[in-house]
Design a protein around this motif. Structure first.
Motif, mmCIF file in Angstrom:
data_model
loop_
_atom_site.group_PDB
_atom_site.id
_atom_site.type_symbol
_atom_site.label_atom_id
_atom_site.label_comp_id
_atom_site.label_asym_id
_atom_site.label_seq_id
_atom_site.Cartn_x
_atom_site.Cartn_y
_atom_site.Cartn_z
ATOM 1 N N ALA A 8 -24.764 51.432 31.575
ATOM 2 C CA ALA A 8 -25.585 51.744 30.410
ATOM 3 C C ALA A 8 -27.057 51.867 30.788
ATOM 4 O O ALA A 8 -27.776 52.742 30.280
ATOM 5 C CB ALA A 8 -25.396 50.661 29.349
ATOM 6 N N ALA A 9 -27.508 51.009 31.685
ATOM 7 C CA ALA A 9 -28.914 51.052 32.105
ATOM 8 C C ALA A 9 -29.248 52.363 32.803
ATOM 9 O O ALA A 9 -30.386 52.845 32.728
ATOM 10 C CB ALA A 9 -29.217 49.879 33.033
ATOM 11 N N GLY A 10 -28.257 52.941 33.485
ATOM 12 C CA GLY A 10 -28.483 54.200 34.184
ATOM 13 C C GLY A 10 -28.041 55.424 33.409
ATOM 14 O O GLY A 10 -28.100 56.533 33.934
ATOM 15 N N GLY A 11 -27.580 55.211 32.180
ATOM 16 C CA GLY A 11 -27.109 56.333 31.383
ATOM 17 C C GLY A 11 -25.904 57.019 31.988
ATOM 18 O O GLY A 11 -25.778 58.256 31.931
ATOM 19 N N GLN A 12 -24.991 56.238 32.561
ATOM 20 C CA GLN A 12 -23.835 56.774 33.263
ATOM 21 C C GLN A 12 -22.539 56.290 32.631
ATOM 22 O O GLN A 12 -22.532 55.363 31.818
ATOM 23 C CB GLN A 12 -23.847 56.313 34.725
ATOM 24 N N ASP A 13 -21.449 56.872 33.071
ATOM 25 C CA ASP A 13 -20.136 56.345 32.745
ATOM 26 C C ASP A 13 -19.866 55.124 33.627
ATOM 27 O O ASP A 13 -20.385 55.026 34.738
ATOM 28 C CB ASP A 13 -19.055 57.397 33.004
ATOM 29 N N ALA A 70 -26.245 51.404 42.027
ATOM 30 C CA ALA A 70 -25.822 51.491 40.631
ATOM 31 C C ALA A 70 -26.609 52.539 39.866
ATOM 32 O O ALA A 70 -26.191 52.971 38.787
ATOM 33 C CB ALA A 70 -25.977 50.131 39.945
ATOM 34 N N ALA A 71 -27.743 52.976 40.399
ATOM 35 C CA ALA A 71 -28.541 54.005 39.746
ATOM 36 C C ALA A 71 -27.888 55.370 39.930
ATOM 37 O O ALA A 71 -27.090 55.568 40.851
ATOM 38 C CB ALA A 71 -29.949 54.020 40.331
ATOM 39 N N PRO A 72 -28.187 56.315 39.059
ATOM 40 C CA PRO A 72 -27.608 57.648 39.204
ATOM 41 C C PRO A 72 -27.857 58.218 40.604
ATOM 42 O O PRO A 72 -28.985 58.192 41.105
ATOM 43 C CB PRO A 72 -28.344 58.475 38.134
ATOM 44 N N GLY A 73 -26.800 58.684 41.236
ATOM 45 C CA GLY A 73 -26.916 59.225 42.574
ATOM 46 C C GLY A 73 -27.102 58.185 43.648
ATOM 47 O O GLY A 73 -27.360 58.518 44.810
ATOM 48 N N GLY A 74 -26.965 56.910 43.291
ATOM 49 C CA GLY A 74 -27.148 55.837 44.268
ATOM 50 C C GLY A 74 -28.548 55.784 44.810
ATOM 51 O O GLY A 74 -28.777 55.363 45.952
ATOM 52 N N ALA A 75 -29.527 56.177 43.979
ATOM 53 C CA ALA A 75 -30.911 56.272 44.442
ATOM 54 C C ALA A 75 -31.833 55.336 43.678
ATOM 55 O O ALA A 75 -32.952 55.707 43.311
ATOM 56 C CB ALA A 75 -31.414 57.711 44.320
ATOM 57 N N GLY A 76 -31.379 54.116 43.445
ATOM 58 C CA GLY A 76 -32.197 53.156 42.726
ATOM 59 C C GLY A 76 -33.225 52.490 43.619
ATOM 60 O O GLY A 76 -33.244 52.662 44.843
ATOM 61 N N ALA A 77 -34.099 51.718 42.990
ATOM 62 C CA ALA A 77 -35.127 50.988 43.732
ATOM 63 C C ALA A 77 -34.491 49.846 44.514
ATOM 64 O O ALA A 77 -33.453 49.303 44.124
ATOM 65 C CB ALA A 77 -36.182 50.455 42.769
ATOM 66 N N LEU A 78 -35.113 49.478 45.620
ATOM 67 C CA LEU A 78 -34.641 48.384 46.446
ATOM 68 C C LEU A 78 -35.318 47.083 46.016
ATOM 69 O O LEU A 78 -36.462 47.080 45.561
ATOM 70 C CB LEU A 78 -34.952 48.646 47.921
ATOM 71 N N CYS A 79 -34.598 45.977 46.180
ATOM 72 C CA CYS A 79 -35.176 44.666 45.897
ATOM 73 C C CYS A 79 -36.229 44.333 46.941
ATOM 74 O O CYS A 79 -36.196 44.837 48.076
ATOM 75 C CB CYS A 79 -34.082 43.591 45.901
ATOM 76 N N GLY A 80 -37.152 43.462 46.608
ATOM 77 C CA GLY A 80 -38.241 43.135 47.509
ATOM 78 C C GLY A 80 -37.804 42.453 48.779
ATOM 79 O O GLY A 80 -38.503 42.525 49.804
ATOM 80 N N ASP A 81 -36.642 41.776 48.759
ATOM 81 C CA ASP A 81 -36.196 41.060 49.957
ATOM 82 C C ASP A 81 -35.101 41.815 50.708
ATOM 83 O O ASP A 81 -34.472 41.286 51.614
ATOM 84 C CB ASP A 81 -35.701 39.661 49.597
ATOM 85 N N CYS A 82 -34.854 43.091 50.343
ATOM 86 C CA CYS A 82 -33.740 43.847 50.903
ATOM 87 C C CYS A 82 -33.981 44.228 52.354
ATOM 88 O O CYS A 82 -35.103 44.563 52.748
ATOM 89 C CB CYS A 82 -33.513 45.112 50.078
ATOM 90 N N VAL A 83 -32.926 44.213 53.134
ATOM 91 C CA VAL A 83 -33.011 44.616 54.531
ATOM 92 C C VAL A 83 -33.385 46.091 54.660
ATOM 93 O O VAL A 83 -33.947 46.515 55.688
ATOM 94 C CB VAL A 83 -31.666 44.345 55.247
#
Length: 229
Positions: free
Chosen positions: A52-57, A213-226
């Motif tokens: 729902a947050a990404g406007g997706q199915d 989880a973002a459309p196209g798998g192009a969401g923002a990264l978390c600050g501690d992400c590798v």
């Protein structure tokens, strides 16, 4: 309990008598690892929220992504009050799954309750080798890499220490020391690339996958992400 609640919603705790049966809306937390349907229901709820947050199915969000995010939230809810008790009281509790109850409401900071026996003196091992490990094993069954899941645990530890230090700056050193004890545990060895925790310089060696989880798998990264630069 008041001091814990003042640290933030992820630290708040209720208490209950161990011998009293859980009455709705309370449930035994151990059902999360003993009944696959309960964990799957939680994961499906997270999957729906991410979609729902990404406007997706819902089908557009990978099950393993939702499972990782759900496990991170569940772990953070267990780790935060445990670390908080250790810092505020100077001794570790022992939050076994059979001593904890929850209300499976939407959102991360769901109501959580510990029986009195959970506040008897424990060690970091009681948390990590107990309920946290059980959640990792259960979630791994949903096609999530254990490396990702243990990285989520490390992230939850750092997050709890950071929030506690922000709420109680005079306890920042104690929060970092408690987090360091957890991160030094054999189960978390190799999960962290940068220490000390709670200083803003923490980085894990894996990714929680939420960017996918973002459309196209192009969401923002978390600050501690590798994957973050």
């Amino acid at each position: 309990m008041d001091q814990l609640a003042a640290l933030g919603p992820f630290f708040a705790l209720d208490t209950h008598h161990r011998d009293e049966p859980a009455r709705p809306p309370w449930q035994e937390l151990r059902t999360l690892v003993e009944d696959p349907a309960v964990l799957r229901e939680r994961v499906d709820g997270v999957r729906g929220h991410l979609a729902a947050a990404g406007g997706q199915d819902v089908a557009d969000v990978e099950l393993r992504v939702a499972a990782s995010v759900a496990q991170l939230g569940l772990t953070a809810r267990l780790v935060s009050p445990t670390l908080g008790v250790a810092v505020l009281s100077g001794r570790w509790p022992r939050p076994a799954l059979d001593l904890a109850r929850w209300q499976p409401v939407p959102g991360g900071a769901f109501p959580l309750s510990f029986a009195a026996a959970a506040f008897e003196p424990g060690t970091p091992d009681d948390l990590l080798a107990g309920p946290v490990r059980e959640l990792v094993l259960a979630t791994a069954g949903l096609s999530v890499s254990p490396k990702v899941l243990w990285g989520n645990v490390a992230s939850a530890v750092n997050g709890a220490a950071t929030v506690l230090a922000g709420a109680r700056p005079e306890l920042a050193a104690e929060a970092r020391a408690a987090a360091a004890l957890l991160l030094a545990h054999p189960l978390l060895r190799g999960t962290v690339a940068t220490v000390p925790p709670g200083t803003g310089r923490f980085r894990r060696r894996s990714c929680c996958l939420i960017y996918r989880a973002a459309p196209g798998g192009a969401g923002a990264l978390c600050g501690d992400c590798v994957l973050s630069r």
